[in-house]
Design a protein around this motif. Structure first.
Motif, mmCIF file in Angstrom:
data_model
loop_
_atom_site.group_PDB
_atom_site.id
_atom_site.type_symbol
_atom_site.label_atom_id
_atom_site.label_comp_id
_atom_site.label_asym_id
_atom_site.label_seq_id
_atom_site.Cartn_x
_atom_site.Cartn_y
_atom_site.Cartn_z
ATOM 1 N N GLU A 10 35.234 -9.461 -10.024
ATOM 2 C CA GLU A 10 35.455 -10.071 -8.711
ATOM 3 C C GLU A 10 35.698 -11.568 -8.847
ATOM 4 O OE1 GLU A 10 32.799 -10.387 -4.810
ATOM 5 O OE2 GLU A 10 33.208 -8.324 -5.442
ATOM 6 N N THR A 11 34.984 -12.204 -9.743
ATOM 7 C CA THR A 11 35.169 -13.642 -9.965
ATOM 8 C C THR A 11 36.559 -13.918 -10.547
ATOM 9 O OG1 THR A 11 32.810 -13.963 -10.318
ATOM 10 C CG2 THR A 11 34.265 -15.666 -11.183
ATOM 11 N N LEU A 12 36.990 -13.090 -11.485
ATOM 12 C CA LEU A 12 38.290 -13.282 -12.123
ATOM 13 C C LEU A 12 39.460 -12.953 -11.193
ATOM 14 C CD1 LEU A 12 37.634 -11.663 -15.623
ATOM 15 C CD2 LEU A 12 37.955 -14.084 -15.139
ATOM 16 N N LYS A 17 41.200 -5.673 -1.686
ATOM 17 C CA LYS A 17 41.478 -5.468 -0.272
ATOM 18 C C LYS A 17 42.416 -4.296 -0.050
ATOM 19 C CE LYS A 17 40.676 -10.263 0.761
ATOM 20 N NZ LYS A 17 41.215 -11.542 1.110
ATOM 21 N N LYS A 18 42.698 -3.552 -1.133
ATOM 22 C CA LYS A 18 43.573 -2.386 -1.059
ATOM 23 C C LYS A 18 43.136 -1.393 -2.133
ATOM 24 C CE LYS A 18 48.314 -0.864 -1.513
ATOM 25 N NZ LYS A 18 49.700 -1.225 -1.753
ATOM 26 N N CYS A 19 43.245 -0.116 -1.806
ATOM 27 C CA CYS A 19 42.910 0.930 -2.760
ATOM 28 C C CYS A 19 44.153 1.312 -3.547
ATOM 29 C CB CYS A 19 42.347 2.153 -2.023
ATOM 30 S SG CYS A 19 41.906 3.505 -3.139
ATOM 31 N N GLU A 20 44.041 1.277 -4.878
ATOM 32 C CA GLU A 20 45.164 1.647 -5.737
ATOM 33 C C GLU A 20 45.394 3.156 -5.765
ATOM 34 O OE1 GLU A 20 45.336 -0.205 -9.649
ATOM 35 O OE2 GLU A 20 44.058 -1.813 -8.896
ATOM 36 N N LYS A 21 44.425 3.936 -5.326
ATOM 37 C CA LYS A 21 44.555 5.402 -5.347
ATOM 38 C C LYS A 21 45.193 5.918 -4.057
ATOM 39 C CE LYS A 21 43.218 9.591 -6.777
ATOM 40 N NZ LYS A 21 43.874 10.275 -7.827
ATOM 41 N N CYS A 22 44.580 5.634 -2.908
ATOM 42 C CA CYS A 22 45.078 6.195 -1.643
ATOM 43 C C CYS A 22 45.926 5.206 -0.848
ATOM 44 C CB CYS A 22 43.921 6.706 -0.790
ATOM 45 S SG CYS A 22 42.878 5.418 -0.079
ATOM 46 N N GLY A 23 45.895 3.922 -1.234
ATOM 47 C CA GLY A 23 46.741 2.924 -0.591
ATOM 48 C C GLY A 23 46.188 2.303 0.678
ATOM 49 N N THR A 24 44.984 2.680 1.080
ATOM 50 C CA THR A 24 44.437 2.136 2.317
ATOM 51 C C THR A 24 44.221 0.624 2.218
ATOM 52 O OG1 THR A 24 42.756 2.391 4.030
ATOM 53 C CG2 THR A 24 41.981 2.506 1.782
ATOM 54 N N THR A 25 44.429 -0.035 3.337
ATOM 55 C CA THR A 25 44.158 -1.476 3.452
ATOM 56 C C THR A 25 43.297 -1.740 4.676
ATOM 57 O OG1 THR A 25 46.204 -1.793 4.700
ATOM 58 C CG2 THR A 25 46.312 -2.163 2.304
ATOM 59 N N ALA A 29 37.164 -0.545 5.683
ATOM 60 C CA ALA A 29 36.804 0.109 4.419
ATOM 61 C C ALA A 29 36.110 -0.892 3.496
ATOM 62 C CB ALA A 29 38.046 0.660 3.735
ATOM 63 N N THR A 30 35.304 -0.354 2.596
ATOM 64 C CA THR A 30 34.673 -1.147 1.548
ATOM 65 C C THR A 30 35.442 -0.899 0.264
ATOM 66 O OG1 THR A 30 32.512 -0.916 2.596
ATOM 67 C CG2 THR A 30 32.528 -1.542 0.283
ATOM 68 N N TYR A 31 35.745 -1.957 -0.464
ATOM 69 C CA TYR A 31 36.531 -1.850 -1.690
ATOM 70 C C TYR A 31 35.698 -2.300 -2.885
ATOM 71 C CZ TYR A 31 40.284 -1.420 1.664
ATOM 72 O OH TYR A 31 41.054 -0.999 2.703
ATOM 73 N N ARG A 48 41.266 -1.274 -8.401
ATOM 74 C CA ARG A 48 40.819 -1.536 -7.035
ATOM 75 C C ARG A 48 40.774 -0.203 -6.304
ATOM 76 N NH1 ARG A 48 44.620 -5.391 -8.433
ATOM 77 N NH2 ARG A 48 43.964 -7.535 -8.133
ATOM 78 N N LEU A 49 39.587 0.202 -5.853
ATOM 79 C CA LEU A 49 39.452 1.468 -5.141
ATOM 80 C C LEU A 49 38.613 1.295 -3.881
ATOM 81 C CD1 LEU A 49 38.657 3.982 -8.046
ATOM 82 C CD2 LEU A 49 40.867 3.526 -6.978
#
Length: 68
Positions: A10-12, A17-25, A29-31, A48-49
């Motif tokens: 998270e620091t890096l 803010k987006k899920c790489e699997k389902c694409g939700t933004t 949602a919690t990421y 990012r999920l």
């Protein structure tokens, strides 16, 4: 520790803010930064999920590990 390695991601790279699997933004949602293979020291191993996809991935990984 496990938590510190996730915080390092998270620091890096910031908060996902987006899920790489389902694409939700969705803002509701919690990421998470999720380790794909369990190599927690490897920054490139994280995706990012959304929390839902993260749990599904973890459950599938547990099942696969039990079947080995």
């Amino acid at each position: 520790s496990y938590i510190a390695k996730h915080h390092r991601q998270e620091t890096l790279l910031g908060k996902p803010k987006k899920c790489e699997k389902c694409g939700t933004t969705s803002t509701s949602a919690t990421y998470d930064w999720a380790s794909v293979t369990g190599r927690y020291d490897e920054p490139s191993d994280y995706k990012r999920l959304c929390r839902s996809c993260h749990r599904k991935m973890d459950n599938a990984n547990r099942k696969n590990a039990q079947n080995r």
